[in-house]
Design a protein around this motif. Structure first.
Motif, PDB file in Angstrom:
ATOM      1  N   VAL A   1      -6.205   2.287   0.510  1.00  0.00           N
ATOM      2  CA  VAL A   1      -7.217   1.251   1.065  1.00  0.00           C
ATOM      3  C   VAL A   1      -6.186  -0.171   1.274  1.00  0.00           C
ATOM      4  O   VAL A   1      -6.420  -0.835   2.416  1.00  0.00           O
ATOM      5  N   THR A   2      -5.077  -0.523   0.435  1.00  0.00           N
ATOM      6  CA  THR A   2      -4.389  -1.435   0.677  1.00  0.00           C
ATOM      7  C   THR A   2      -3.694  -1.442   2.105  1.00  0.00           C
ATOM      8  O   THR A   2      -3.663  -2.443   2.918  1.00  0.00           O
TER       9      THR A   2
ATOM     10  N   VAL B   1      -5.551   6.112  -3.909  1.00  0.00           N
ATOM     11  CA  VAL B   1      -6.564   5.439  -3.285  1.00  0.00           C
ATOM     12  C   VAL B   1      -6.524   3.991  -3.092  1.00  0.00           C
ATOM     13  O   VAL B   1      -6.668   3.492  -2.086  1.00  0.00           O
ATOM     14  N   SER B   2      -5.836   3.179  -4.235  1.00  0.00           N
ATOM     15  CA  SER B   2      -5.621   1.746  -4.082  1.00  0.00           C
ATOM     16  C   SER B   2      -4.614   1.494  -3.323  1.00  0.00           C
ATOM     17  O   SER B   2      -4.950   0.641  -2.366  1.00  0.00           O
ATOM     18  N   GLY B   3      -3.731   2.598  -2.890  1.00  0.00           N
ATOM     19  CA  GLY B   3      -2.512   2.285  -1.960  1.00  0.00           C
ATOM     20  C   GLY B   3      -3.234   2.339  -0.718  1.00  0.00           C
ATOM     21  O   GLY B   3      -2.727   1.861   0.428  1.00  0.00           O
TER      22      GLY B   3
ATOM     23  N   GLY C   1       0.925  -1.199  -0.211  1.00  0.00           N
ATOM     24  CA  GLY C   1       0.128  -0.198   0.152  1.00  0.00           C
ATOM     25  C   GLY C   1       0.942   1.206  -0.167  1.00  0.00           C
ATOM     26  O   GLY C   1       0.693   2.117  -0.654  1.00  0.00           O
TER      27      GLY C   1
ATOM     28  N   TRP D   1      -6.387   7.334  -8.577  1.00  0.00           N
ATOM     29  CA  TRP D   1      -6.958   6.089  -8.399  1.00  0.00           C
ATOM     30  C   TRP D   1      -5.744   5.163  -7.496  1.00  0.00           C
ATOM     31  O   TRP D   1      -6.073   4.330  -6.904  1.00  0.00           O
ATOM     32  N   ILE D   2      -4.652   5.209  -8.324  1.00  0.00           N
ATOM     33  CA  ILE D   2      -3.455   4.608  -7.659  1.00  0.00           C
ATOM     34  C   ILE D   2      -3.152   4.837  -6.237  1.00  0.00           C
ATOM     35  O   ILE D   2      -3.117   3.853  -5.407  1.00  0.00           O
TER      36      ILE D   2
ATOM     37  N   ARG E   1       2.438   1.808  -3.450  1.00  0.00           N
ATOM     38  CA  ARG E   1       1.501   2.237  -4.323  1.00  0.00           C
ATOM     39  C   ARG E   1       1.175   3.826  -4.226  1.00  0.00           C
ATOM     40  O   ARG E   1       0.868   4.448  -5.169  1.00  0.00           O
ATOM     41  N   VAL E   2       1.224   4.183  -2.845  1.00  0.00           N
ATOM     42  CA  VAL E   2       0.843   5.533  -2.764  1.00  0.00           C
ATOM     43  C   VAL E   2       1.943   6.545  -3.126  1.00  0.00           C
ATOM     44  O   VAL E   2       2.018   7.450  -3.943  1.00  0.00           O
TER      45      VAL E   2
ATOM     46  N   TRP F   1      -3.629   9.098 -11.508  1.00  0.00           N
ATOM     47  CA  TRP F   1      -2.941   8.996 -10.628  1.00  0.00           C
ATOM     48  C   TRP F   1      -3.354   8.705  -9.115  1.00  0.00           C
ATOM     49  O   TRP F   1      -3.264   7.979  -8.386  1.00  0.00           O
TER      50      TRP F   1
ATOM     51  N   GLY G   1       1.875   6.219  -7.103  1.00  0.00           N
ATOM     52  CA  GLY G   1       0.749   7.158  -7.639  1.00  0.00           C
ATOM     53  C   GLY G   1       1.287   8.406  -7.382  1.00  0.00           C
ATOM     54  O   GLY G   1       0.631   9.419  -8.279  1.00  0.00           O
TER      55      GLY G   1
END
Length: 184
Positions: free
Chosen positions: A138-139, A134-136, A113, A131-132, A116-117, A129, A120
């Motif tokens: 959340v992970t 946010v995905s990071g 995570g 979304w990446i 990814r942040v 960018w 991103g």
């Protein structure tokens, strides 16, 4: 209109659509059973990892005697023995093994995570960018929550991951099979 299956043997896949749906239903049922007993699903997932480790250890041991030089043989043989012992330990004490695997999962999710942040944010001028990032987040949050509940949650976290995966794979196979049936 071009089909997804242009150039592929679609007729052989299309004739097997019911098998995909059947597999999907079976996976979905297994996932629902796993949701019903997360502790059992956790133990099953630990046993699966244990079997893979024993198998991998045996492969390492076989490979150890295929290489030249004592330092190489020693490295591969020691690796194989450690894998086999870890796999056997998973069978002897699946609850303790699930605690170790759950902690490893939490750390892996946190690291992934954060990575990814970071990636991103480095992509900031590019579209999407956020979304990446946010995905990071959340992970990493999932990893943090798992770590906060550790070791108590290790009795059900792995089982929940297995159950969710089985349910998602079941729905995917059902949708794929129905999609195959409707392709002309």
């Amino acid at each position: 209109m071009a089909s997804v299956f242009d150039g592929a043997p679609s007729s052989s896949l299309q004739s097997k659509w019911i098998w995909f749906v059947g597999l999907g239903v079976l996976l979905l049922i297994c996932g629902l059973i796993a949701v019903g007993n997360l502790l059992l699903a956790t133990v099953v997932s630990v046993y699966s990892v244990g079997m893979l480790m024993v198998f991998g250890g045996v492969v390492y041991l076989i490979h150890a005697f295929q290489v030249r030089g004592w330092e190489h043989i020693l490295f591969w043989a020691l690796s194989g023995v450690l894998y086999v012992l870890a796999g056997i330990f998973a069978f002897i004490n699946p609850i303790l093994t699930s605690a170790a695997l759950t902690l490893f999962l939490a750390v892996a999710l946190l690291v992934a995570g954060v990575f990814r942040v970071f990636i991103g944010r480095r992509m900031k001028p590019l579209k999407g960018w956020g979304w990446i990032v946010v995905s990071g987040v959340v992970t990493a949050l999932a990893g943090f929550i798992i770590a906060l509940g550790w070791p108590v949650n290790s009795l059900w976290v792995l089982g929940l991951f297995l159950a969710v995966d089985l349910i998602l794979q079941g729905w995917t196979m059902i949708a794929f099979g129905i999609g195959l049936r409707s392709v002309q």
